[in-house]
Design a protein around this motif. Structure first.
Motif, mmCIF file in Angstrom:
data_model
loop_
_atom_site.group_PDB
_atom_site.id
_atom_site.type_symbol
_atom_site.label_atom_id
_atom_site.label_comp_id
_atom_site.label_asym_id
_atom_site.label_seq_id
_atom_site.Cartn_x
_atom_site.Cartn_y
_atom_site.Cartn_z
ATOM 1 N N GLN A 57 -40.641 -98.455 -66.307
ATOM 2 C CA GLN A 57 -39.988 -97.329 -65.645
ATOM 3 C C GLN A 57 -39.085 -96.611 -66.635
ATOM 4 O O GLN A 57 -38.235 -97.234 -67.270
ATOM 5 C CB GLN A 57 -39.161 -97.808 -64.447
ATOM 6 N N ILE A 58 -39.278 -95.308 -66.749
ATOM 7 C CA ILE A 58 -38.360 -94.478 -67.533
ATOM 8 C C ILE A 58 -37.899 -93.347 -66.619
ATOM 9 O O ILE A 58 -38.699 -92.492 -66.232
ATOM 10 C CB ILE A 58 -39.019 -93.878 -68.791
ATOM 11 N N THR A 59 -36.630 -93.345 -66.250
ATOM 12 C CA THR A 59 -36.138 -92.270 -65.399
ATOM 13 C C THR A 59 -35.750 -91.066 -66.251
ATOM 14 O O THR A 59 -35.123 -91.221 -67.303
ATOM 15 C CB THR A 59 -34.934 -92.702 -64.551
ATOM 16 N N PRO A 60 -36.106 -89.863 -65.790
ATOM 17 C CA PRO A 60 -35.679 -88.671 -66.502
ATOM 18 C C PRO A 60 -34.314 -88.173 -66.062
ATOM 19 O O PRO A 60 -33.763 -87.279 -66.695
ATOM 20 C CB PRO A 60 -36.765 -87.647 -66.120
ATOM 21 N N ALA A 61 -33.748 -88.765 -64.991
ATOM 22 C CA ALA A 61 -32.593 -88.116 -64.386
ATOM 23 C C ALA A 61 -31.506 -89.020 -63.836
ATOM 24 O O ALA A 61 -30.406 -88.538 -63.562
ATOM 25 C CB ALA A 61 -33.079 -87.207 -63.244
ATOM 26 N N SER A 62 -31.750 -90.298 -63.632
ATOM 27 C CA SER A 62 -30.760 -91.172 -62.997
ATOM 28 C C SER A 62 -29.675 -91.577 -63.991
ATOM 29 O O SER A 62 -29.948 -92.278 -64.960
ATOM 30 C CB SER A 62 -31.447 -92.408 -62.426
ATOM 31 N N THR A 63 -28.448 -91.144 -63.718
ATOM 32 C CA THR A 63 -27.375 -91.268 -64.701
ATOM 33 C C THR A 63 -26.353 -92.359 -64.398
ATOM 34 O O THR A 63 -25.462 -92.600 -65.211
ATOM 35 C CB THR A 63 -26.627 -89.921 -64.810
ATOM 36 N N SER A 86 -30.087 -91.769 -58.618
ATOM 37 C CA SER A 86 -29.744 -93.134 -59.025
ATOM 38 C C SER A 86 -29.873 -94.103 -57.859
ATOM 39 O O SER A 86 -30.298 -95.250 -58.033
ATOM 40 C CB SER A 86 -28.312 -93.174 -59.571
ATOM 41 N N GLY A 87 -29.521 -93.641 -56.666
ATOM 42 C CA GLY A 87 -29.616 -94.482 -55.490
ATOM 43 C C GLY A 87 -31.032 -94.885 -55.151
ATOM 44 O O GLY A 87 -31.253 -95.855 -54.404
#
Length: 366
Positions: free
Chosen positions: A118-124, A101-102
């Motif tokens: 942008q599509i993040t698979p992991a930033s929560t 996320s950072g």
């Protein structure tokens, strides 16, 4: 001469058609390809490469082949921004990333300004979508407040009579997750015996473990990553402690057990329902495993992020930013994660978090 000119025109037309058929679309994936969290970068890279290969084998996107650019941010915010700008220079239309996320949050500013989805698979971290700088920012994973709800509720209900410590690594992900979990646990009537930060990247947590032992901590909630959590768990066992380590989705890698060995048995973590169990994912999992790649953790999340963008671009008939964003905002997409859609913030509609337990070298549903 007339025949010659006609032949020349025909030749130029043929070359144009051939060139159109060979046109390419650059997309990117960015994560920690090096550094202590490189295991997650490897997951993302494996998922991205398989997605690109499968989409291209099916004819590409609107007849154009995808070309993958892989960026390494090492989960460092400044490096993430630098990589984002490099991808701008390579004219990417889309980025599946970042992991931490950072990194995702500052990089999203670059992508929003440059009209890159942008599509993040992991930033929560909730801020990623709650404070997104533009409409083309999405995630196919859950949020820390959702994860904290599950963790905090369970800590209060199942371990209410135990001494619980909550610690975090001061990162956007680790602190965010720890604070979300703590808030829910406190609201449910359970107060922690200890709350503090630790320094990520260290190898020796003897001082911390000694403090936990002095405070008779039964449950240690770690807001952070598998490398530090694994060392803490192993060092607690070495000091004769039977403390249960509890953490979040950053423990979804076999590397955790490589660090802990049998000492890791009984570790609890929250993660979304295992996408490897989805019938839609079966051929992808088989292909990844056949090539010696991993399908664990965030490999399939990255695959799904690329799938989703590709379907939206196909429905739009273009990779134009506004056209694809409109489709992402209104469409439903069939992916290896199941059918998904996005809400007005860019958060995904997929199911939330469930509990897993580590034992015998792997994690499974609790």
């Amino acid at each position: 001469m007339k025949k010659y000119l006609l032949a020349s025109v025909a030749g130029v037309a043929a070359m144009a058609i051939s060139g159109a058929a060979m046109a390419e679309i650059a997309i990117g994936t960015v994560g920690p390809m090096t550094g202590q969290y490189a295991t997650f970068g490897a997951q993302m890279k494996a998922g991205a490469e398989q997605a690109v290969a499968d989409i291209n084998a099916a004819g590409g996107v609107n007849g154009e082949m995808l070309v993958l650019e892989v960026g390494d941010d090492a989960c460092d915010p400044k490096q993430a921004v630098a990589v984002a700008n490099q991808l701008v220079g390579k004219n990417v239309a889309f980025v599946a990333g970042h992991f931490c996320s950072g990194s995702s949050i500052p990089a999203s500013q670059v992508y929003a300004e440059e009209g890159i989805i942008q599509i993040t698979p992991a930033s929560t971290n909730p801020k990623f979508t709650d404070e997104r700088p533009g409409p083309g920012i999405y995630r196919v994973c859950g949020r820390d407040d959702q994860q904290g709800e599950v963790a905090g509720t369970t800590l209060a209900s199942e371990f209410g009579d135990k001494n619980i410590a909550v610690i975090h690594d001061k990162t956007a992900y680790g602190k965010g997750l720890a604070d979300a979990t703590k808030a829910v646990m406190n609201a449910a009537g359970k107060q922690e015996a200890l709350y503090e930060a630790f320094t990520a990247g260290e190898k020796d947590y003897t001082a911390l473990v000694s403090k936990l032992k002095q405070n008779k901590i039964d449950i240690l909630y770690v807001g952070g990553y598998h490398t530090e959590a694994g060392l803490m768990k192993r060092q607690m066992v070495d000091q004769g402690m039977e403390t249960i380590l509890v953490s979040g989705d950053a423990l979804v890698t076999d590397e955790y057990w490589s660090i802990t060995g049998p000492a890791g048995a009984g570790t609890l973590m929250t993660f979304s329902p295992d996408p490897r169990k989805n019938s839609e994912a079966a051929p992808v999992v088989a292909a990844l495993e056949a090539s010696g790649q991993t399908a664990e953790g965030y490999a399939l999340y990255t695959y799904a992020a690329i799938q989703t963008w590709a379907q939206a671009a196909a429905e739009a008939g273009s990779t134009d930013y506004d056209a694809v964003v409109e489709k992402l905002n209104t469409g439903e997409f069939n992916t290896v994660m199941g059918e998904l859609s996005f809400d007005e913030k860019g958060d995904v509609s997929l199911p939330g978090y469930v509990w897993y337990e580590w034992k015998d070298g792997s994690y499974g549903y609790r």
